[in-house]
Design a protein around this motif. Structure first.
Motif, PDB file in Angstrom:
ATOM      1  N   THR A 172      18.811 -30.751 -65.364  1.00 10.96           N
ATOM      2  CA  THR A 172      18.232 -30.172 -66.572  1.00 10.96           C
ATOM      3  C   THR A 172      18.281 -31.185 -67.707  1.00 10.96           C
ATOM      4  O   THR A 172      18.983 -32.192 -67.637  1.00 10.96           O
ATOM      5  CB  THR A 172      18.982 -28.897 -66.999  1.00 10.96           C
ATOM      6  N   SER A 173      17.528 -30.883 -68.745  1.00  9.59           N
ATOM      7  CA  SER A 173      17.552 -31.707 -69.947  1.00  9.59           C
ATOM      8  C   SER A 173      17.643 -30.790 -71.149  1.00  9.59           C
ATOM      9  O   SER A 173      17.100 -29.680 -71.139  1.00  9.59           O
ATOM     10  CB  SER A 173      16.296 -32.564 -70.033  1.00  9.59           C
ATOM     11  N   LYS A 174      18.338 -31.249 -72.190  1.00  9.45           N
ATOM     12  CA  LYS A 174      18.432 -30.475 -73.423  1.00  9.45           C
ATOM     13  C   LYS A 174      17.576 -31.133 -74.498  1.00  9.45           C
ATOM     14  O   LYS A 174      17.646 -32.344 -74.694  1.00  9.45           O
ATOM     15  CB  LYS A 174      19.887 -30.367 -73.885  1.00  9.45           C
ATOM     16  N   GLN A 198      14.726 -26.971 -67.184  1.00  6.62           N
ATOM     17  CA  GLN A 198      14.899 -27.402 -65.802  1.00  6.62           C
ATOM     18  C   GLN A 198      13.848 -28.463 -65.502  1.00  6.62           C
ATOM     19  O   GLN A 198      12.681 -28.315 -65.855  1.00  6.62           O
ATOM     20  CB  GLN A 198      14.752 -26.223 -64.844  1.00  6.62           C
ATOM     21  N   MET A 199      14.277 -29.523 -64.849  1.00  3.40           N
ATOM     22  CA  MET A 199      13.404 -30.665 -64.646  1.00  3.40           C
ATOM     23  C   MET A 199      12.686 -30.590 -63.295  1.00  3.40           C
ATOM     24  O   MET A 199      13.286 -30.269 -62.265  1.00  3.40           O
ATOM     25  CB  MET A 199      14.197 -31.964 -64.742  1.00  3.40           C
ATOM     26  N   ASP A 257       7.939 -36.688 -64.693  1.00  4.71           N
ATOM     27  CA  ASP A 257       8.894 -35.587 -64.798  1.00  4.71           C
ATOM     28  C   ASP A 257       8.553 -34.698 -65.991  1.00  4.71           C
ATOM     29  O   ASP A 257       8.152 -35.192 -67.049  1.00  4.71           O
ATOM     30  CB  ASP A 257      10.323 -36.119 -64.971  1.00  4.71           C
ATOM     31  N   TYR A 258       8.757 -33.397 -65.808  1.00  8.32           N
ATOM     32  CA  TYR A 258       8.501 -32.436 -66.864  1.00  8.32           C
ATOM     33  C   TYR A 258       9.686 -31.471 -66.992  1.00  8.32           C
ATOM     34  O   TYR A 258      10.388 -31.186 -66.018  1.00  8.32           O
ATOM     35  CB  TYR A 258       7.246 -31.609 -66.564  1.00  8.32           C
ATOM     36  N   PHE A 293       4.579 -29.528 -58.216  1.00  9.95           N
ATOM     37  CA  PHE A 293       5.834 -29.605 -58.968  1.00  9.95           C
ATOM     38  C   PHE A 293       7.009 -29.411 -58.008  1.00  9.95           C
ATOM     39  O   PHE A 293       7.108 -28.386 -57.332  1.00  9.95           O
ATOM     40  CB  PHE A 293       5.878 -28.519 -60.056  1.00  9.95           C
ATOM     41  N   LYS A 294       7.884 -30.395 -57.964  1.00 11.62           N
ATOM     42  CA  LYS A 294       9.060 -30.350 -57.106  1.00 11.62           C
ATOM     43  C   LYS A 294      10.328 -30.316 -57.960  1.00 11.62           C
ATOM     44  O   LYS A 294      10.509 -31.156 -58.849  1.00 11.62           O
ATOM     45  CB  LYS A 294       9.105 -31.564 -56.167  1.00 11.62           C
ATOM     46  N   GLU A 295      11.194 -29.345 -57.673  1.00 13.58           N
ATOM     47  CA  GLU A 295      12.443 -29.189 -58.414  1.00 13.58           C
ATOM     48  C   GLU A 295      13.327 -30.422 -58.238  1.00 13.58           C
ATOM     49  O   GLU A 295      13.512 -30.918 -57.130  1.00 13.58           O
ATOM     50  CB  GLU A 295      13.170 -27.956 -57.885  1.00 13.58           C
ATOM     51  N   LEU A 296      13.860 -30.944 -59.342  1.00 10.53           N
ATOM     52  CA  LEU A 296      14.737 -32.114 -59.281  1.00 10.53           C
ATOM     53  C   LEU A 296      16.191 -31.664 -59.137  1.00 10.53           C
ATOM     54  O   LEU A 296      16.677 -30.825 -59.892  1.00 10.53           O
ATOM     55  CB  LEU A 296      14.586 -32.964 -60.545  1.00 10.53           C
TER      56      LEU A 296
END
Length: 518
Positions: free
Chosen positions: A206-208, A302-303, A312-313, A363-366
């Motif tokens: 994840t990213s904040k 969630q990335m 990446d998104y 889109f693939k979950e990282l």
């Protein structure tokens, strides 16, 4: 944000890291989240906070119990409480010192990626879970920390477990050395064998970041010819404290007004630091509106990786009640996560992907690389250390340290256990609210079979916006009830609840509307 009497994991998504690299943590956590606390917990009678850095807790004094923060030690002196002692992120050097004869229903220690070891010391006695109301006497919820338990040579401890459960249980530990996991220095009534297993896991990456759509208003100030915005602070009763967090306001060509924090986000009285409030007239202060401020109010995304665009998104799955139709809806919002100078990250909505029924197929979950967590148990239904139970005579086992090495910690976790920890919990139903006392509401809901904890969110915003004026808060509990305190009278609050099983999060419940009349 409490955790009490059953299995739960951290209530927020954390950026995936290799947990073995987490440094030792001495003393209680000093951050707002996760909050450090020590509490006595009873499912029926509620919680008695003994120490807490959570603003909503009213710390109480209990006869025979003293906490000394200077050496991170809780002393029990002839304490007999039909309650469970629960600690959260109290650090790797936390100790319980025994004096006289003491009784508790259980001890739960939470690490929450900060630190949660326990040393029991002193020359007194502690009887734990004699009535077998809990599954185990001591549970170490390491939560990606070491979660080490040590009972020193002088301490007398009687432990009981309900049928089929271990007296000591450690979960989600990063410690791979079985001999260090549970150390008992005194004489024991039975041979102590520490059994172990391990599980390979991945974290969601994840990213904040601050959403460019999440804007605040600030009161306008000037100092040394520069423009500043002040974010007013309020106490728990909703009254202004006269303090502000100050931001230098910069007009950015792309993102509009940006609030850059000054004074390290310290709450100050502006006049004491030379800030002059700009007045439109004697009654009205001028304001900066729609300011993107870099402070603690960030969102977690969630990335995902788009194989089509090789990029990446950040993604948010948003659940809300449609104000026009009254129906509950879900959608996905996709963002570019952009670094803004040295101030932090901002989340910019991707054009055409602001509201999707489902994510694109590419889109693939990282996920992080797999890493290992360890589990340790002492599979006895009763264990007396330096005593023989109620008679309290000499222990029966010779030798000072009968703790033995356990099975090889590389034993694979069985598939059934792993599947149980990954099963998505059902949606919460049956939410009821009742006024408990002034500015307080008690809520209850139907239990969910595989829930390890419940997450409760309440806000003055129907959409649970995080701007500070909406007072949005998120708390957790292992019980199917919670009392919300220090609400603002004559305001309407919105409440939603979801169940969590390990790292698997259930869907938010329907929103409960609560009017605080007095």
């Amino acid at each position: 944000m409490k955790k009490n009497l059953s299995l739960i994991i951290s209530l927020v998504l954390i950026i995936g890291v290799m947990p073995q690299n987490i440094p030792a943590a001495d003393g209680p956590c000093q951050e707002d989240y996760p909050p450090a606390y020590i509490s006595l917990v009873d499912d029926e009678a509620g919680t008695i906070p003994l120490f807490s850095n959570y603003i909503g807790d009213n710390v109480q004094k209990v006869d025979g119990i003293e906490y000394d923060k200077s050496d991170n030690t809780l002393t029990l002196n002839n304490v007999k409480q039909n309650k469970t002692l629960v600690t959260n992120v109290m650090g790797d050097d936390f100790k319980i010192k025994l004096k006289g004869n003491n009784e508790l229903n259980g001890i739960l220690v939470w690490g929450d990626e900060y630190g949660g070891n326990l040393t029991i010391t002193g020359d007194g006695k502690l009887v734990i879970n004699k009535n077998k109301s809990q599954k185990s006497s001591i549970v170490m919820y390491a939560e990606k920390t070491q979660g080490l338990l040590k009972i020193e040579k002088s301490a007398r401890v009687d432990m009981y477990a309900s049928k089929g459960n271990p007296v000591i249980d450690t979960l989600w530990s990063t410690n791979s050395v079985t001999a260090d996991a549970i150390v008992i220095e005194g004489k024991t009534s039975s041979e102590v064998k520490v059994e172990s297993r391990q599980a390979e896991v991945n974290d969601i990456i994840t990213s904040k970041a601050m959403s460019v759509d999440s804007r605040c208003y600030l009161y306008k100030f000037k100092k040394d010819g520069k423009n500043y915005g002040g974010q007013e602070k309020y106490d728990s009763n909703g009254e202004s404290t006269g303090e502000y967090i100050m931001f230098e306001v910069i007009n950015d060509e792309t993102y509009g007004n940006i609030g850059v924090p000054v004074n390290n986000l310290k709450k100050i009285i502006p006049a004491d630091y030379g800030y002059e409030k700009v007045m439109v007239d004697s009654e009205q202060q001028d304001e900066y509106r729609n300011v993107l401020i870099f402070d603690n109010w960030t969102y977690t995304y969630q990335m995902y990786h788009s194989t089509e665009k090789d990029k990446d998104y950040g993604v948010q799955n948003i659940h809300y009640t449609n104000g026009d139709t009254g129906k509950e809806e879900d959608y996905y919002a996709v963002y570019d996560i952009v670094k803004y100078g040295n101030y932090g990250y901002i989340a910019v909505p991707v054009e055409g992907m602001e509201k999707l029924d489902k994510l694109p197929a590419d889109f693939k979950e990282l996920l992080t690389d797999p890493y290992t967590l360890y589990y340790y148990t002492v599979g006895l239904e009763k264990l007396f250390i330096n005593s023989q139970g109620e008679n309290d005579t000499e222990p029966t086992t010779k030798g000072d340290n009968p703790t033995t090495k356990a099975d090889n910690p590389t034993t694979k976790a069985n598939d059934q256990t792993k599947a149980a920890l990954e099963k998505k919990p059902e949606r919460i139903t049956g939410i009821k609210a009742a006024k408990a006392k002034k500015k307080t509401v008690s809520i209850t809901w139907k239990k969910v079979a595989n829930a390890s904890k419940y997450q409760i969110q309440y806000s003055l915003s129907k959409k649970f916006k995080k701007a500070k004026k909406f007072r949005t808060k998120t708390v957790t509990t292992s019980k199917n009830k919670y009392t919300i305190k220090k609400l603002i009278k004559k305001k309407t609050y919105y409440v939603r609840i979801r169940a969590i099983n390990n790292k698997t999060v259930g869907q938010w419940s329907k929103i409960k509307k609560i009017k605080v009349t007095k």
